[in-house]
Design a protein around this motif. Sequence first.
Motif, PDB file in Angstrom:
ATOM      1  N   PHE A  63       0.842  -1.203   0.000  1.00  0.00           N
ATOM      2  CA  PHE A  63       0.000   0.000   0.000  1.00  0.00           C
ATOM      3  C   PHE A  63       0.877   1.253   0.000  1.00  0.00           C
ATOM      4  O   PHE A  63       1.825   1.368   0.780  1.00  0.00           O
ATOM      5  CB  PHE A  63      -0.915   0.025   1.224  1.00  0.00           C
ATOM      6  CG  PHE A  63      -2.084  -0.913   1.136  1.00  0.00           C
ATOM      7  CD1 PHE A  63      -3.211  -0.572   0.395  1.00  0.00           C
ATOM      8  CD2 PHE A  63      -2.058  -2.131   1.788  1.00  0.00           C
ATOM      9  CE1 PHE A  63      -4.291  -1.437   0.313  1.00  0.00           C
ATOM     10  CE2 PHE A  63      -3.139  -3.003   1.715  1.00  0.00           C
ATOM     11  CZ  PHE A  63      -4.261  -2.655   0.968  1.00  0.00           C
ATOM     12  N   LEU A  64       0.544   2.181  -0.871  1.00  0.00           N
ATOM     13  CA  LEU A  64       1.253   3.454  -0.970  1.00  0.00           C
ATOM     14  C   LEU A  64       0.386   4.560  -0.378  1.00  0.00           C
ATOM     15  O   LEU A  64      -0.832   4.596  -0.600  1.00  0.00           O
ATOM     16  CB  LEU A  64       1.553   3.789  -2.430  1.00  0.00           C
ATOM     17  CG  LEU A  64       2.329   2.753  -3.246  1.00  0.00           C
ATOM     18  CD1 LEU A  64       2.456   3.220  -4.687  1.00  0.00           C
ATOM     19  CD2 LEU A  64       3.700   2.482  -2.642  1.00  0.00           C
ATOM     20  N   ASP A  65       1.018   5.485   0.362  1.00  0.00           N
ATOM     21  CA  ASP A  65       0.262   6.654   0.805  1.00  0.00           C
ATOM     22  C   ASP A  65       0.191   7.663  -0.337  1.00  0.00           C
ATOM     23  O   ASP A  65       0.717   7.418  -1.431  1.00  0.00           O
ATOM     24  CB  ASP A  65       0.863   7.256   2.079  1.00  0.00           C
ATOM     25  CG  ASP A  65       2.279   7.814   1.889  1.00  0.00           C
ATOM     26  OD1 ASP A  65       2.643   8.190   0.760  1.00  0.00           O
ATOM     27  OD2 ASP A  65       3.023   7.886   2.899  1.00  0.00           O
ATOM     28  N   MET A  66      -0.449   8.782  -0.110  1.00  0.00           N
ATOM     29  CA  MET A  66      -0.713   9.711  -1.206  1.00  0.00           C
ATOM     30  C   MET A  66       0.568  10.333  -1.756  1.00  0.00           C
ATOM     31  O   MET A  66       0.690  10.580  -2.958  1.00  0.00           O
ATOM     32  CB  MET A  66      -1.695  10.789  -0.753  1.00  0.00           C
ATOM     33  CG  MET A  66      -3.069  10.222  -0.414  1.00  0.00           C
ATOM     34  SD  MET A  66      -4.278  11.485   0.014  1.00  0.00           S
ATOM     35  CE  MET A  66      -4.611  12.185  -1.590  1.00  0.00           C
ATOM     36  N   HIS A  67       1.541  10.575  -0.890  1.00  0.00           N
ATOM     37  CA  HIS A  67       2.811  11.121  -1.360  1.00  0.00           C
ATOM     38  C   HIS A  67       3.556  10.090  -2.203  1.00  0.00           C
ATOM     39  O   HIS A  67       4.092  10.412  -3.275  1.00  0.00           O
ATOM     40  CB  HIS A  67       3.668  11.557  -0.174  1.00  0.00           C
ATOM     41  CG  HIS A  67       5.038  12.039  -0.549  1.00  0.00           C
ATOM     42  ND1 HIS A  67       5.240  13.161  -1.340  1.00  0.00           N
ATOM     43  CD2 HIS A  67       6.280  11.537  -0.272  1.00  0.00           C
ATOM     44  CE1 HIS A  67       6.542  13.335  -1.519  1.00  0.00           C
ATOM     45  NE2 HIS A  67       7.183  12.363  -0.888  1.00  0.00           N
TER      46      HIS A  67
ATOM     47  N   GLN B 109      -3.310   3.172  -1.716  1.00  0.00           N
ATOM     48  CA  GLN B 109      -3.555   2.311  -2.864  1.00  0.00           C
ATOM     49  C   GLN B 109      -2.329   1.470  -3.205  1.00  0.00           C
ATOM     50  O   GLN B 109      -1.192   1.839  -2.891  1.00  0.00           O
ATOM     51  CB  GLN B 109      -3.957   3.159  -4.075  1.00  0.00           C
ATOM     52  CG  GLN B 109      -5.231   3.959  -3.864  1.00  0.00           C
ATOM     53  CD  GLN B 109      -5.709   4.628  -5.130  1.00  0.00           C
ATOM     54  OE1 GLN B 109      -5.142   4.461  -6.198  1.00  0.00           O
ATOM     55  NE2 GLN B 109      -6.790   5.389  -5.019  1.00  0.00           N
ATOM     56  N   ILE B 110      -2.589   0.357  -3.853  1.00  0.00           N
ATOM     57  CA  ILE B 110      -1.541  -0.514  -4.372  1.00  0.00           C
ATOM     58  C   ILE B 110      -1.345  -0.203  -5.852  1.00  0.00           C
ATOM     59  O   ILE B 110      -2.310   0.049  -6.577  1.00  0.00           O
ATOM     60  CB  ILE B 110      -1.938  -1.991  -4.172  1.00  0.00           C
ATOM     61  CG1 ILE B 110      -1.905  -2.352  -2.679  1.00  0.00           C
ATOM     62  CG2 ILE B 110      -1.034  -2.926  -4.961  1.00  0.00           C
ATOM     63  CD1 ILE B 110      -2.424  -3.740  -2.362  1.00  0.00           C
ATOM     64  N   LEU B 111      -0.100  -0.212  -6.297  1.00  0.00           N
ATOM     65  CA  LEU B 111       0.204  -0.021  -7.715  1.00  0.00           C
ATOM     66  C   LEU B 111       0.412  -1.393  -8.353  1.00  0.00           C
ATOM     67  O   LEU B 111       1.253  -2.174  -7.906  1.00  0.00           O
ATOM     68  CB  LEU B 111       1.461   0.833  -7.876  1.00  0.00           C
ATOM     69  CG  LEU B 111       2.030   0.976  -9.299  1.00  0.00           C
ATOM     70  CD1 LEU B 111       1.002   1.560 -10.266  1.00  0.00           C
ATOM     71  CD2 LEU B 111       3.294   1.834  -9.278  1.00  0.00           C
TER      72      LEU B 111
ATOM     73  N   GLY C 126       0.780  -1.249  17.202  1.00  0.00           N
ATOM     74  CA  GLY C 126       1.254  -1.869  18.430  1.00  0.00           C
ATOM     75  C   GLY C 126       1.527  -3.356  18.280  1.00  0.00           C
ATOM     76  O   GLY C 126       2.254  -3.937  19.103  1.00  0.00           O
ATOM     77  N   LEU C 127       0.976  -3.956  17.233  1.00  0.00           N
ATOM     78  CA  LEU C 127       1.248  -5.369  16.950  1.00  0.00           C
ATOM     79  C   LEU C 127       2.550  -5.560  16.175  1.00  0.00           C
ATOM     80  O   LEU C 127       2.932  -6.690  15.864  1.00  0.00           O
ATOM     81  CB  LEU C 127       0.091  -5.973  16.144  1.00  0.00           C
ATOM     82  CG  LEU C 127      -1.252  -6.105  16.866  1.00  0.00           C
ATOM     83  CD1 LEU C 127      -2.321  -6.609  15.907  1.00  0.00           C
ATOM     84  CD2 LEU C 127      -1.132  -7.034  18.071  1.00  0.00           C
ATOM     85  N   GLY C 128       3.221  -4.449  15.860  1.00  0.00           N
ATOM     86  CA  GLY C 128       4.487  -4.528  15.138  1.00  0.00           C
ATOM     87  C   GLY C 128       4.345  -4.627  13.632  1.00  0.00           C
ATOM     88  O   GLY C 128       5.304  -4.987  12.944  1.00  0.00           O
ATOM     89  N   LEU C 129       3.170  -4.274  13.112  1.00  0.00           N
ATOM     90  CA  LEU C 129       2.945  -4.352  11.671  1.00  0.00           C
ATOM     91  C   LEU C 129       3.535  -3.147  10.960  1.00  0.00           C
ATOM     92  O   LEU C 129       3.648  -2.051  11.526  1.00  0.00           O
ATOM     93  CB  LEU C 129       1.445  -4.427  11.378  1.00  0.00           C
ATOM     94  CG  LEU C 129       0.707  -5.642  11.939  1.00  0.00           C
ATOM     95  CD1 LEU C 129      -0.791  -5.496  11.720  1.00  0.00           C
ATOM     96  CD2 LEU C 129       1.215  -6.917  11.282  1.00  0.00           C
ATOM     97  N   ARG C 130       3.894  -3.346   9.710  1.00  0.00           N
ATOM     98  CA  ARG C 130       4.349  -2.231   8.873  1.00  0.00           C
ATOM     99  C   ARG C 130       3.142  -1.469   8.352  1.00  0.00           C
ATOM    100  O   ARG C 130       2.116  -2.060   8.008  1.00  0.00           O
ATOM    101  CB  ARG C 130       5.167  -2.764   7.694  1.00  0.00           C
ATOM    102  CG  ARG C 130       6.527  -3.300   8.073  1.00  0.00           C
ATOM    103  CD  ARG C 130       7.226  -3.943   6.903  1.00  0.00           C
ATOM    104  NE  ARG C 130       7.239  -3.129   5.702  1.00  0.00           N
ATOM    105  CZ  ARG C 130       7.876  -3.460   4.581  1.00  0.00           C
ATOM    106  NH1 ARG C 130       8.561  -4.590   4.525  1.00  0.00           N
ATOM    107  NH2 ARG C 130       7.836  -2.673   3.534  1.00  0.00           N
ATOM    108  N   ARG C 131       3.272  -0.156   8.275  1.00  0.00           N
ATOM    109  CA  ARG C 131       2.130   0.658   7.813  1.00  0.00           C
ATOM    110  C   ARG C 131       1.767   0.344   6.372  1.00  0.00           C
ATOM    111  O   ARG C 131       0.595   0.432   5.994  1.00  0.00           O
ATOM    112  CB  ARG C 131       2.479   2.156   7.953  1.00  0.00           C
ATOM    113  CG  ARG C 131       1.303   3.093   7.598  1.00  0.00           C
ATOM    114  CD  ARG C 131       0.167   2.910   8.561  1.00  0.00           C
ATOM    115  NE  ARG C 131      -0.982   3.778   8.280  1.00  0.00           N
ATOM    116  CZ  ARG C 131      -2.058   3.395   7.609  1.00  0.00           C
ATOM    117  NH1 ARG C 131      -2.117   2.162   7.105  1.00  0.00           N
ATOM    118  NH2 ARG C 131      -3.069   4.219   7.426  1.00  0.00           N
ATOM    119  N   ASP C 132       2.754  -0.050   5.547  1.00  0.00           N
ATOM    120  CA  ASP C 132       2.444  -0.303   4.148  1.00  0.00           C
ATOM    121  C   ASP C 132       1.741  -1.640   3.921  1.00  0.00           C
ATOM    122  O   ASP C 132       1.386  -1.980   2.799  1.00  0.00           O
ATOM    123  CB  ASP C 132       3.691  -0.196   3.262  1.00  0.00           C
ATOM    124  CG  ASP C 132       4.795  -1.175   3.640  1.00  0.00           C
ATOM    125  OD1 ASP C 132       4.569  -2.046   4.491  1.00  0.00           O
ATOM    126  OD2 ASP C 132       5.890  -1.068   3.064  1.00  0.00           O
ATOM    127  N   GLY C 133       1.518  -2.394   4.995  1.00  0.00           N
ATOM    128  CA  GLY C 133       0.713  -3.603   4.880  1.00  0.00           C
ATOM    129  C   GLY C 133      -0.760  -3.355   5.111  1.00  0.00           C
ATOM    130  O   GLY C 133      -1.584  -4.259   4.956  1.00  0.00           O
TER     131      GLY C 133
END
Length: 264
Positions: free
Chosen positions: A42-46, A74-76, A119-126
């Motif tokens: 997942f990509l943020d808007m920037h 969104q995903i590319l 807090g679960l240690g997940l990456r934001r892009d997931g």
Amino acid sequence: MAKISDSIHAIAQTQEERILLAQIARKAETTAEKGYLTCTRFLDMHEHAMASRLLRELGGKAQFWGGYDHAERQILFFLPDWMETLPQEGEDCPMTVIRCLRHKGDNLTHRDYLGSLMGLGLRRDGIGDILVGDHGADILVLKEIAPYLLTQYTKAGRKSLQVEEISLDQLMVPEEKVRMLRDTVASMRLDAITASLFRLSRAKAADAIRCGKVFVNQQECLRPDKEVQEKDRITLRGTGRGEVDEILGESKKGRIVVSLKRFG
């Protein structure tokens, strides 16, 4: 590839951004050479805006999608020549939805859900968009992390959650709360409309635009003097979103009368 490398260095401002764009370029190359679908996280808007600029050099069949219309994250996807449409289900679709049901009476916000996920240690892009509704929240995630969430994501803050995986066609997109604004502006420049929508001075709005915090129809715009049109959606990152509803005419003082929508 030398030209692509030059483009990456021209677009990216940090080493992290250069790594991301290089990964995107490799995915495009893989699809072109091997003929199968590839995609990003997942990509943020920037990141979306940077990727869009790079796509002008990469070519090929590329599409952004975040699981529903107007998704912010969104995903590319890079589609091979033989693939006509973007896969929205099945093995080739990399995303799914985790539905979080809260107890009646518990009040949870977007920040509560996101904070507990981090807090679960997940990456934001997931994680894609978090859609908060009366039932709780529908969270778009990469399929690879769904099994973990189904067993480990039991609380947001101190509030208990019941989680289940649902298909994308069951996604509940909440109706956006809309506040109507009416104002007069000197022109339809982006800085003027942004200032009006978010109650800023025009100078602060222009600074936000130059810093890459303002998006028009999900595309980053660095030009305060860009002319905006009716139905253009404007996002000020970290603040909110709005839309130019209608240009109503001219005031007695020669200013433009506009109707604006502020979401959220």
